[in-house]
Each structure stands twice: as structure tokens, then as C-alpha cells.
Design a protein around this motif. Structure first.
Motif, mmCIF file in Angstrom:
data_model
loop_
_atom_site.group_PDB
_atom_site.id
_atom_site.type_symbol
_atom_site.label_atom_id
_atom_site.label_comp_id
_atom_site.label_asym_id
_atom_site.label_seq_id
_atom_site.Cartn_x
_atom_site.Cartn_y
_atom_site.Cartn_z
ATOM 1 N N ALA A 126 0.857 -1.262 -0.086
ATOM 2 C CA ALA A 126 0.013 -0.099 0.105
ATOM 3 C C ALA A 126 0.986 1.347 0.008
ATOM 4 O O ALA A 126 0.529 2.167 -0.877
ATOM 5 C CB ALA A 126 -0.976 -0.221 1.125
ATOM 6 N N PRO A 127 2.026 1.296 0.732
ATOM 7 C CA PRO A 127 2.829 2.696 0.819
ATOM 8 C C PRO A 127 3.372 2.943 -0.594
ATOM 9 O O PRO A 127 3.374 4.053 -1.144
ATOM 10 C CB PRO A 127 3.805 2.441 2.027
ATOM 11 C CG PRO A 127 2.947 1.525 2.969
ATOM 12 C CD PRO A 127 2.310 0.475 1.963
ATOM 13 N N LEU A 128 3.955 1.816 -1.010
ATOM 14 C CA LEU A 128 4.529 1.866 -2.410
ATOM 15 C C LEU A 128 3.605 2.374 -3.459
ATOM 16 O O LEU A 128 3.835 3.188 -4.338
ATOM 17 C CB LEU A 128 5.094 0.723 -2.709
ATOM 18 C CG LEU A 128 5.928 0.553 -4.170
ATOM 19 C CD1 LEU A 128 6.972 1.958 -4.399
ATOM 20 C CD2 LEU A 128 6.575 -0.658 -4.408
ATOM 21 N N ARG A 366 -0.344 16.644 3.220
ATOM 22 C CA ARG A 366 -0.829 16.581 4.524
ATOM 23 C C ARG A 366 -0.374 15.100 4.936
ATOM 24 O O ARG A 366 -0.285 14.887 6.011
ATOM 25 C CB ARG A 366 -2.382 16.503 4.117
ATOM 26 C CG ARG A 366 -3.157 16.078 5.426
ATOM 27 C CD ARG A 366 -4.640 16.499 5.104
ATOM 28 N NE ARG A 366 -5.062 15.508 3.898
ATOM 29 C CZ ARG A 366 -6.484 15.636 3.488
ATOM 30 N NH1 ARG A 366 -7.369 16.586 4.281
ATOM 31 N NH2 ARG A 366 -6.811 14.982 2.670
ATOM 32 N N ASP A 367 0.097 14.275 4.037
ATOM 33 C CA ASP A 367 0.499 12.843 4.299
ATOM 34 C C ASP A 367 2.082 12.796 4.235
ATOM 35 O O ASP A 367 2.629 11.821 4.168
ATOM 36 C CB ASP A 367 -0.083 11.847 3.320
ATOM 37 C CG ASP A 367 -1.835 11.653 3.683
ATOM 38 O OD1 ASP A 367 -2.201 11.641 4.101
ATOM 39 O OD2 ASP A 367 -2.370 11.574 2.410
ATOM 40 N N ASN A 368 2.606 14.153 4.332
ATOM 41 C CA ASN A 368 3.888 14.017 4.432
ATOM 42 C C ASN A 368 5.031 13.340 3.269
ATOM 43 O O ASN A 368 6.023 12.841 3.660
ATOM 44 C CB ASN A 368 4.525 13.684 5.769
ATOM 45 C CG ASN A 368 3.810 14.276 7.047
ATOM 46 O OD1 ASN A 368 3.605 15.521 6.861
ATOM 47 N ND2 ASN A 368 3.259 13.572 8.037
ATOM 48 N N VAL A 512 -2.038 9.529 6.271
ATOM 49 C CA VAL A 512 -1.885 9.807 7.603
ATOM 50 C C VAL A 512 -3.233 10.198 8.062
ATOM 51 O O VAL A 512 -3.679 11.239 7.649
ATOM 52 C CB VAL A 512 -0.986 10.708 8.099
ATOM 53 C CG1 VAL A 512 -0.671 10.906 9.489
ATOM 54 C CG2 VAL A 512 0.782 10.202 7.490
ATOM 55 N N ARG A 513 -3.819 9.485 9.206
ATOM 56 C CA ARG A 513 -5.177 10.003 9.597
ATOM 57 C C ARG A 513 -4.858 11.386 10.429
ATOM 58 O O ARG A 513 -3.911 11.248 11.097
ATOM 59 C CB ARG A 513 -5.677 8.911 10.630
ATOM 60 C CG ARG A 513 -6.063 7.603 9.968
ATOM 61 C CD ARG A 513 -6.520 6.494 11.131
ATOM 62 N NE ARG A 513 -7.824 6.825 11.723
ATOM 63 C CZ ARG A 513 -8.907 6.490 10.988
ATOM 64 N NH1 ARG A 513 -8.967 5.732 10.130
ATOM 65 N NH2 ARG A 513 -10.115 6.852 11.894
ATOM 66 N N THR A 514 -5.779 12.325 10.508
ATOM 67 C CA THR A 514 -5.758 13.338 10.969
ATOM 68 C C THR A 514 -6.947 13.739 11.824
ATOM 69 O O THR A 514 -6.908 14.794 12.518
ATOM 70 C CB THR A 514 -5.827 14.586 10.013
ATOM 71 O OG1 THR A 514 -7.028 14.590 9.245
ATOM 72 C CG2 THR A 514 -4.525 14.485 8.929
ATOM 73 N N ASP A 521 2.056 7.321 14.898
ATOM 74 C CA ASP A 521 2.441 6.549 13.619
ATOM 75 C C ASP A 521 0.963 6.033 13.103
ATOM 76 O O ASP A 521 1.148 4.790 12.448
ATOM 77 C CB ASP A 521 3.511 5.448 13.896
ATOM 78 C CG ASP A 521 3.990 5.227 12.582
ATOM 79 O OD1 ASP A 521 4.009 5.771 11.618
ATOM 80 O OD2 ASP A 521 4.359 3.783 12.642
ATOM 81 N N ASP A 522 -0.058 6.567 13.214
ATOM 82 C CA ASP A 522 -1.188 6.017 12.667
ATOM 83 C C ASP A 522 -1.631 6.359 11.195
ATOM 84 O O ASP A 522 -1.451 7.565 10.955
ATOM 85 C CB ASP A 522 -2.504 6.501 13.654
ATOM 86 C CG ASP A 522 -3.708 5.603 13.435
ATOM 87 O OD1 ASP A 522 -3.546 4.722 12.521
ATOM 88 O OD2 ASP A 522 -4.653 5.881 13.847
ATOM 89 N N SER A 523 -1.617 5.356 10.357
ATOM 90 C CA SER A 523 -1.932 5.750 8.933
ATOM 91 C C SER A 523 -2.932 4.701 8.523
ATOM 92 O O SER A 523 -3.102 3.687 8.763
ATOM 93 C CB SER A 523 -0.591 5.477 8.035
ATOM 94 O OG SER A 523 -0.354 4.031 8.064
#
Length: 546
Positions: A126-128, A366-368, A512-514, A521-523
Motif C-alpha cells: 500500500a505505501p509503495l 498532508r501525508d508528508n 496519515v489519519r488526521t 504513527d497511525d496511517s
């Protein structure tokens, strides 16, 4: 995310909120759904269905797009290239638009495509998937912003040339200067409140469509003796590309519709500012693409009928060949009236695209995911718009605009925007067909079981187009005439790949959850495995109940 459109109550737990979170500040179901997707609402929801569709149409802008992309079908098939080189790709683009609309309906967030990829990919990847989709979309958005203002600058140059009967002819340097001036003005305008810009776009669309219809009729009526027969208009083929293979030459005419049909993901990126986004955004995407396809085709048919000589248009001294056609058919006063409107529409296109691109920058920051994200994700407290993100788009567009000093600038900018954007379009669609086919929960707009044939067609078509747009438009390219698309795309690809290998893979976990986070470190990507397990349980329950 809720799949039943009648369901209006979302609990704190489903929205990812604790009891002590200020749920009262979320005023309607749009913000509740956004909270469930992991984000706190940061914009004012002021965009309606009409305004959302108008923004997409302003970016597609069929009248201006047909006018500035005319050189592609002129060289690549002549009359056949104009008529069939437009409508064939448009039919395939509809499959991409429909697939994107379904995803947007289910997950209406500013992150749009890269968020979709994160939710649909297997947890491990998922991140990639998110990283690739996000960087491709950012690249395409900047390239589209640059090409929009570059072409508007060319339209201004053509108007000056026509007004002065050829006495004033701007070179590459002054045209680039015009583009910079347009970018600066768009930076100022796009920093205003979104509600103001959305309302303005409605008037621009009325002007756009009204002028397109009037021009279509005028070309057919005023062409008189130079109007060609129906047989010529629909069947005459001319290859002026330099390529010996006529089939390959015809394929190059696809540049016109494919470059036009980019940016319709703007409805997804503005969904956090849209009322009823789960319904409105997908309708805006599909309706805008469908109407642009039809209206653009009608205008190209009219142009085909009124074009007596393909070589005359290709050899004109005008920066944009369509200027010569409008001058020949409508006369100087008529041509200048149409051209003035085209410049206004080109400016409106740049304005809408600037808003769209800045929202992509905001969401990805927003997700850095971007260097300097802390600056680009800031929202101005007065206008509630990402002003820093707006100016980053304009700065990057100015740098990319240096390609305008190349003779193949239009081909390069069109190729870069199409390849980058369609890569970002097709990645979540491919994941919807594969890893996400059992976990995806549709929103109010759903393709039903048609998602598989429509999505498969979209993936195959996009793969073909990406290969096509990497080729030069003519044979034996030189440094001035080569297609620089591969340079732009590979440059960004190398930067994003090296960043991932040496750094980002260690810390980037996806969106990243806001809101409703319990750890730093919640995503959203981390929630993938739990989401898959819940959906597998739902599938089993449905099968048992069936």
C-alpha cells in the motif's frame, strides 16, 4: 465507508472518533464520511454539482483544446485524423472516467487517486502504490498547468500577429515571458476563496459551450466555396508526419483528444470542498468527459468540412494553425472575436487547473510525502485555501516551461501530462480489479458487475497510450525536435524511486489519519489488513445469507 445511500447516521466509532472528539463540529454527512476515511475537514464545502462540473469542463475546455491541438490531426491523417482521431480515443477515455468516478464516489477525498491506491492495494504494498500514484499525479498536474498557460501565451501571440497582419511576431523568449506573467496572475487568483472561483467557472463554461456551438455553425455556413465534400471531410487521408507507415501516422492524431482528456480527476481532488461529494463528484467527472467528447467531435467535423487545404494550415506563419483557418473562413474581425474569447477561456482553464493542482499538492503534503510538506499543507486561515501549495505549483510550472524553447514543446508537455496523469489514473483502477475486487465497497455511483470489463478496457487502453506518447512526432528527431516527455517522466521517476529506496520506504506508510488517531504513527495504509479482514467476513456473511 457506507455503501447504502439511505444510511445517514454514522457513529463516532465508525467515523474513527473518540467520544471526546468534537463530533459536533462536523456539520453534515460529507464530513462524517471524510472522518471515517481518516481526515478532519479543513475546507468549506461550497461547491455544488453545477460548479463541480463547470470546474472539470473549464480544465477540459473543449473549444480551446480543439483549437490548440489541431496541428496533431492535421499532420497525422488530415481529415480522417480530425474526425476519427478524436472520437475513437474519447470512447476509450470514457472507461477510465467511469472507473475513476466509481472510486471517487466511494472515497471522496482531496488525495483522490493515491488515496484510492493505498486503500485498494495489499497492506504490504500500500505505501509503495500510494507513493507511485501520488508522484505521478503531482507530475501530471504541474505539466498540465504549465502546458495550459504556455498555450494561452501562444494564443495571445497569435492574436497579436493576426491583429498586426504579421508585423508583430513574438519569439520564444517573449512567449515564455507571457507564460510567466500568466502563472503569476494565476497564483494570485487561485489563492482566493474556492467558492468565488467555482462560481466564476460557471460563467466561463457557458461562454465556452456557447461559443463552441456558434463557431461550429459559423464554420459550416461561412466556409462557402472552400467547404469540402462529405466524402473528403470523412474519408480523405493525408500523412504529413514524415513516418512512412500511414497506420502509425494516424495513431499520432490521438495526441489531440488524449491531451484534452486530462485533469477530470479535479472533481475528486475538490471533493472535500463539495457538498454531497459522493454523488456530485462522480457525476461531474462522467458528464464533463462525455460532453467534451461529443462537442469536441462536432467542432472537429466542422473544421474538417471547412479545411480546403491541409498544407496551407500546416505551413502558416501563425503560432497556432487554427488561427489561419478561422481567418480564412470568418475574416479578420470574426477571427479576432473568436480568438479573444479563446484567450479568456484559456485563462479560465489555467485558473481551474491551478486550483486542482494545488489541492493535489496539499493532500500529498498532508501525508508528508513531499519535501517541505509542512509548508505546502498549510491552509490560509482567511481564504481556507492552500496558498503555499498554489505558489509551489506556479514555480514548478515556470521551471518546466523552459521546454517551450524547444520546437517540440507542445508534444513534450502534452506527453508528460498524459503519461503522468494516466499512470496515476490507472494504478487504483488496476488495484480495484485485482487486490481490491473483494474489499471495495462502492458508494452511490457504482458500475456494478460492469466494473471488470470497463476497468480492464481502461487498463489496456492506458498501457497502449503511454507507449504511444513516448515516441517522437516525426522521424529523425534532433535536439530541437525530439519529444522531451521521456526526460521529464524519467527525471521524476528516478527522483521518486531513489527517494523511496534510500529514505521514504522507512517512514512513509501511506495516507496519515488526521482525526481519531491514538498514536503518532497511525496511517490509513496500516488499517488495510483490518479492512480486508472485515470485508472478508462481510462476504462470507452474504454468501451464507444467500
Amino acid at each position: 465507508m457506507p455503501s447504502d445511500e439511505k444510511r445517514t447516521v454514522v457513529t463516532c466509532e465508525e467515523a474513527g472518533l473518540d467520544e471526546h472528539d468534537s463530533l459536533a463540529t462536523i456539520r453534515h454527512a460529507d464530513d462524517l464520511l471524510l472522518a471515517k476515511l481518516g481526515y478532519k475537514s479543513e475546507f468549506r464545502r461550497k461547491i455544488s454539482l453545477i460548479e463541480s462540473t463547470a470546474i472539470v469542463l473549464s480544465i477540459l475546455t473543449p473549444l480551446a483544446s480543439v483549437t490548440v491541438t489541431l496541428p496533431f490531426p492535421l499532420a497525422s491523417g488530415g481529415h480522417v485524423g480530425m474526425v476519427y482521431g478524436w472520437i475513437i480515443p474519447c470512447m476509450f477515455v470514457m472507461t477510465v472516467a467511469a472507473s475513476m468516478a466509481e472510486l471517487t464516489s466511494a472515497m471522496p477525498t482531496s488525495g483522490g487517486l493515491y488515496y484510492f491506491s493505498a486503500r485498494l492495494a495489499p497492506r504490504r504494498w500500500a505505501p509503495l502504490a500510494c507513493w507511485i500514484t501520488g508522484w505521478a499525479n503531482v507530475t501530471g498536474q504541474v505539466a498540465l498547468m504549465c502546458s495550459s498557460d504556455y498555450l494561452t501565451a501562444q494564443m495571445i501571440a497569435t492574436a497579436l500577429e493576426a491583429r498586426s497582419d504579421g508585423a508583430v511576431k513574438l519569439g520564444l523568449g517573449p512567449t515564455y515571458g507571457l507564460m510567466i506573467a500568466l502563472l503569476v496572475s494565476h497564483g494570485i487568483v487561485c489563492s482566493f476563496k474556492t467558492s468565488i472561483l467555482a462560481r466564476i467557472n460557471v460563467y466561463y463554461v457557458v461562454l465556452n459551450l456557447g461559443t463552441l456551438i456558434a463557431l461550429t455553425v459559423a464554420l459550416l455556413v461561412c466556409s462557402g466555396g472552400q467547404r469540402v465534400s462529405a466524402k473528403t471531410a470523412f474519408t480523405s487521408f493525408e500523412n504529413n508526419t514524415g513516418w512512412s507507415n500511414n497506420g502509425w501516422a494516424f495513431l499520432l492524431s490521438f495526441y489531440a483528444p488524449m491531451w484534452t482528456m486530462v485533469g477530470y480527476d479535479s472533481a475528486a481532488h475538490l471533493s472535500e470542498e463539495t457538498t454531497g461529494a459522493a454523488r456530485v463528484a462522480p457525476i461531474a467527472i462522467v458528464s464533463a468527459v462525455a460532453s467534451t467528447s461529443l462537442l469536441g467531435w462536432l467542432l472537429f467535423i466542422a473544421i474538417s468540412f471547412s479545411t480546403a487545404s491541409i498544407p496551407r494550415l500546416l505551413q502558416t506563419d501563425f503560432t497556432i494553425p487554427a488561427g489561419q483557418l478561422y481567418l480564412d473562413v470568418l475574416g479578420k474581425p470574426g477571427m479576432l472575436v473568436v480568438w479573444s474569447i479563446l484567450i479568456v477561456l484559456g485563462y479560465a482553464c489555467g485558473m481551474a487547473q491551478g486550483v486542482d493542482a494545488s489541492r493535489v499538492i496539499f493532500a500529498f503534503s498532508r501525508d508528508n510525502a513531499l519535501p517541505g510538506s509542512k509548508w505546502w499543507k498549510r491552509v490560509h486561515p482567511g481564504t481556507r485555501t492552500p496558498v503555499n501549495g498554489v505558489w509551489l505549483v506556479m514555480a514548478l510550472s515556470a521551471i518546466l516551461g523552459l521546454l517551450s524553447f524547444s520546437d517540440a514543446a507542445l508534444t513534450s508537455l502534452a506527453g508528460a501530462s498524459v503519461i503522468a496523469l494516466y499512470t496515476s489514473y490507472i494504478t487504483p483502477i488496476f488495484l480495484r480489479l485485482t487486490s481490491g475486487r473483494h474489499t471495495f465497497e462502492p458508494g452511490p455511483f457504482s458500475l456494478g458487475w460492469w466494473y471488470m470489463p470497463i476497468g480492464s478496457t481502461a487498463v489496456a487502453w492506458t498501457a497502449f497510450v503511454i507507449v504511444l506518447f513516448l515516441f517522437p512526432s516525426g522521424v529523425n528527431p534532433t535536439a530541437d525536435t525530439m519529444n522531451y516527455t521521456v526526460v521529464v517522466i524519467m527525471g521524476v521517476f528516478m527522483f521518486a524511486s531513489l527517494s523511496w529506496i534510500f529514505s521514504a520506504r522507512k517512514w512513509f506508510k501511506g495516507p496519515v489519519r488526521t482525526i481519531g488517531t491514538s498514536t503518532s504513527d497511525d496511517s490509513i495504509a496500516h488499517d488495510g489488513e483490518e479492512l480486508e479482514e472485515k470485508n472478508e467476513m462481510r462476504i462470507e456473511e452474504r454468501e451464507m445469507s444467500g
